[in-house]
Design a protein around this motif. Structure first.
Motif, PDB file in Angstrom:
ATOM      1  N   TYR A 166      50.930  45.844  40.687  1.00  0.00           N
ATOM      2  CA  TYR A 166      51.238  46.281  42.059  1.00  0.00           C
ATOM      3  C   TYR A 166      49.969  46.746  42.766  1.00  0.00           C
ATOM      4  N   ILE A 167      49.179  47.579  42.112  1.00  0.00           N
ATOM      5  CA  ILE A 167      47.949  48.090  42.711  1.00  0.00           C
ATOM      6  C   ILE A 167      46.961  46.946  42.932  1.00  0.00           C
ATOM      7  N   GLY A 168      46.850  46.064  41.954  1.00  0.00           N
ATOM      8  CA  GLY A 168      45.910  44.955  42.062  1.00  0.00           C
ATOM      9  C   GLY A 168      46.192  44.022  43.222  1.00  0.00           C
ATOM     10  N   LYS A 169      47.456  43.897  43.606  1.00  0.00           N
ATOM     11  CA  LYS A 169      47.831  42.964  44.673  1.00  0.00           C
ATOM     12  C   LYS A 169      47.265  43.366  46.041  1.00  0.00           C
ATOM     13  N   CYS A 170      46.794  44.588  46.162  1.00  0.00           N
ATOM     14  CA  CYS A 170      46.288  45.016  47.472  1.00  0.00           C
ATOM     15  C   CYS A 170      44.999  44.277  47.849  1.00  0.00           C
ATOM     16  N   VAL A 171      44.348  43.621  46.892  1.00  0.00           N
ATOM     17  CA  VAL A 171      43.132  42.860  47.210  1.00  0.00           C
ATOM     18  C   VAL A 171      43.362  41.347  47.095  1.00  0.00           C
ATOM     19  N   ALA A 172      44.622  40.958  47.033  1.00  0.00           N
ATOM     20  CA  ALA A 172      44.931  39.535  46.841  1.00  0.00           C
ATOM     21  C   ALA A 172      44.329  38.656  47.926  1.00  0.00           C
ATOM     22  N   ASP A 173      44.324  39.130  49.160  1.00  0.00           N
ATOM     23  CA  ASP A 173      43.869  38.309  50.291  1.00  0.00           C
ATOM     24  C   ASP A 173      42.462  38.666  50.761  1.00  0.00           C
ATOM     25  N   GLN A 174      41.756  39.480  50.009  1.00  0.00           N
ATOM     26  CA  GLN A 174      40.418  39.891  50.418  1.00  0.00           C
ATOM     27  C   GLN A 174      39.343  39.049  49.715  1.00  0.00           C
ATOM     28  N   GLU A 175      38.163  39.041  50.314  1.00  0.00           N
ATOM     29  CA  GLU A 175      37.033  38.335  49.728  1.00  0.00           C
ATOM     30  C   GLU A 175      36.323  39.266  48.750  1.00  0.00           C
ATOM     31  N   PRO A 176      36.165  38.865  47.492  1.00  0.00           N
ATOM     32  CA  PRO A 176      35.558  39.750  46.493  1.00  0.00           C
ATOM     33  C   PRO A 176      34.112  40.107  46.829  1.00  0.00           C
ATOM     34  N   GLU A 177      33.708  41.271  46.318  1.00  0.00           N
ATOM     35  CA  GLU A 177      32.316  41.701  46.454  1.00  0.00           C
ATOM     36  C   GLU A 177      31.412  40.973  45.478  1.00  0.00           C
ATOM     37  N   GLU A 178      32.018  40.448  44.417  1.00  0.00           N
ATOM     38  CA  GLU A 178      31.272  39.710  43.393  1.00  0.00           C
ATOM     39  C   GLU A 178      32.218  38.726  42.731  1.00  0.00           C
ATOM     40  N   ILE A 179      31.727  37.541  42.421  1.00  0.00           N
ATOM     41  CA  ILE A 179      32.520  36.561  41.671  1.00  0.00           C
ATOM     42  C   ILE A 179      31.757  36.191  40.407  1.00  0.00           C
ATOM     43  N   ILE A 180      32.392  36.371  39.273  1.00  0.00           N
ATOM     44  CA  ILE A 180      31.813  35.973  37.987  1.00  0.00           C
ATOM     45  C   ILE A 180      32.644  34.830  37.432  1.00  0.00           C
ATOM     46  N   THR A 181      31.973  33.771  37.032  1.00  0.00           N
ATOM     47  CA  THR A 181      32.652  32.580  36.534  1.00  0.00           C
ATOM     48  C   THR A 181      32.493  32.471  35.024  1.00  0.00           C
TER      49      THR A 181
END
Length: 435
Positions: A166-181
């Motif tokens: 539930y808490i994690g979903k608050c950033v579902a539509d946001q652009e991450p500050e960092e992406i690690i692949t």
């Protein structure tokens, strides 16, 4: 298989009218979050309490730790557990780094629960003192478990998973500050340059000693007591395929937070293509019956040698009886020509002079120690306790005993009771010093 972690770095958590994230601040609508918790009718009392690094706060009994996350493509959270059974390890997962949901008993603890101090001398014993923690403090009507030393903690642990998502979903539509692949080519389709490097496999031995369902670690929702060693892509572990169990003296536990942040896997990824060829993960288990121990060790050897492993890292969740599985697995790998390093804690007694592992062998000649479960730790009183301090002495927490909690709130206990302090996944910051 390609997995992206889109990271958002949480510096502060507050309660507010809407669950959201902006500029390092995670805001939680407390009542809405508690509605998610109370979806299970067995939850009778629940509250959310925040604990920040440096706070003069003691938290006990802690039952589980879960990182707030959400899947935004290519799968679900906790497959086979809280959601449908689908493959983990691909797509993108958004992660609220620096935050953690801690599942805490309001009153009742057990053998597998532990303690966290957010400041003072106890803070150095566990990585969770460095996180912004959302403490789910709750009780249930699971009366049959209250005074049992071994508890499944089912309602509370599942509520923690729902809350973290539930808490994690608050950033579902946001652009991450960092992406690690995280991406590994199929084992047989790697470049000649990579194939020339030493091939290494990671063996993760999950706690699975209880024959009754509900206590052991879960692999895609499957009780690990009923599995044979299985080859897995490392992305599956980093994406929630493994759920921590509810059986193990607490310093030895691998929490769900630690599985998805497995530092050994992450380091092997960093070295892949540079110093080694990371083959993947052999997911194994820890048994009680001698024949089952032997069978698992043989399957690990067979998988490692078939994959062409030159080396292996074996990590054990626990100590005591599981030491036999740990050493037997190392011996079988060495017998198969696979050079092996082990990662485990020790039970060397309060004076540090006892035999470190129940079983030993000359072929187990490279072992990383993550600490002594019997080490005595003395902690001063803390002004604030989240949960119930008396649970440490009253409810059979490993490392606690009658009289270990003093009238002034100070504590003397074994390391056993420090929540996930030994960090056998590599998520720790202890060092060994030879005198």
């Amino acid at each position: 298989m390609k997995l992206e972690h889109g990271n958002f770095f949480v510096k502060e958590i507050v309660f507010g009218p809407k669950t959201s994230y902006a500029n390092g601040v995670l805001t939680i609508n407390k009542e809405e979050a508690l509605q998610v918790v109370r979806e299970d009718e067995h939850i009778t009392e629940a509250d959310l309490v925040l604990a920040r690094p440096g706070d003069q706060v003691r938290i006990v009994p802690v039952k589980e730790a879960i990182e707030p996350r959400c899947k935004v493509s290519g799968g679900v959270m906790f497959p086979g557990v809280t959601h449908e059974l689908v493959m983990a390890g691909s797509g993108r997962t958004h992660v609220l780094k620096g935050s953690c949901v801690l599942v805490v008993g309001k009153h009742w603890g057990g053998f597998q629960d532990g303690l966290i101090d957010m400041s003072g001398p106890g803070a150095k014993h566990t990585i969770y003192s460095q996180l912004n923690n959302i403490c789910l403090v709750a009780d249930t009507d699971e009366e049959f478990e209250k005074r049992e030393q071994q508890k499944k903690n089912h309602a509370l642990r599942w509520a923690g998973m729902r809350l973290a998502e539930y808490i994690g979903k608050c950033v579902a539509d946001q652009e991450p500050e960092e992406i690690i692949t995280y991406e590994l080519e199929p084992v047989t389709k790697r470049s000649a340059e990579v194939q020339k490097l030493p091939s290494v496999v990671y063996v993760l031995q999950l706690q699975s000693q209880m024959e009754e369902n509900g206590y052991n670690a879960l692999v895609y929702g499957w009780d690990s007591n009923h599995m044979l060693p299985t080859f897995m892509h490392p992305n599956e572990i980093l994406d929630g395929a493994i759920i921590s169990g509810s059986f193990m003296p607490c310093s030895s536990k691998m929490s769900t937070y630690e599985h998805v942040n497995n530092e050994t896997i992450k380091r092997l990824y960093k070295e892949h293509g540079k110093t080694l060829n990371f083959l993947g993960v052999i997911m194994s288990n820890l048994n009680v019956n001698l024949e089952e121990k032997t069978r698992s060790a043989l399957f690990v050897r067979q998988l490692a040698t078939t994959l062409g492993a030159d080396g292996a890292i074996v990590a054990e969740e626990g100590y005591g009886n599981p030491d036999a599985d740990f050493i037997q697995c190392i011996v079988e790998l060495e017998n198969g020509g696979v050079k092996t390093v082990g990662i485990t804690n020790e039970c060397t007694g309060r004076d540090g002079r006892s035999q470190p592992l129940v079983a030993l062998d000359e072929k187990a000649d490279a072992i990383v120690s993550t600490g002594n479960v019997s080490e005595i730790i003395e902690l001063p009183p803390m002004p604030t306790v989240i949960g119930e301090l008396e649970a440490l002495a009253r409810d059979g927490l490993a490392g606690g005993w009658e009289g270990c909690v003093k009238e002034d709130g100070s504590v003397i206990m074994e390391n056993n009771a420090m929540f996930c302090s030994d960090g056998n996944t590599g998520l720790y910051y202890k060092i060994c010093v030879e005198y």
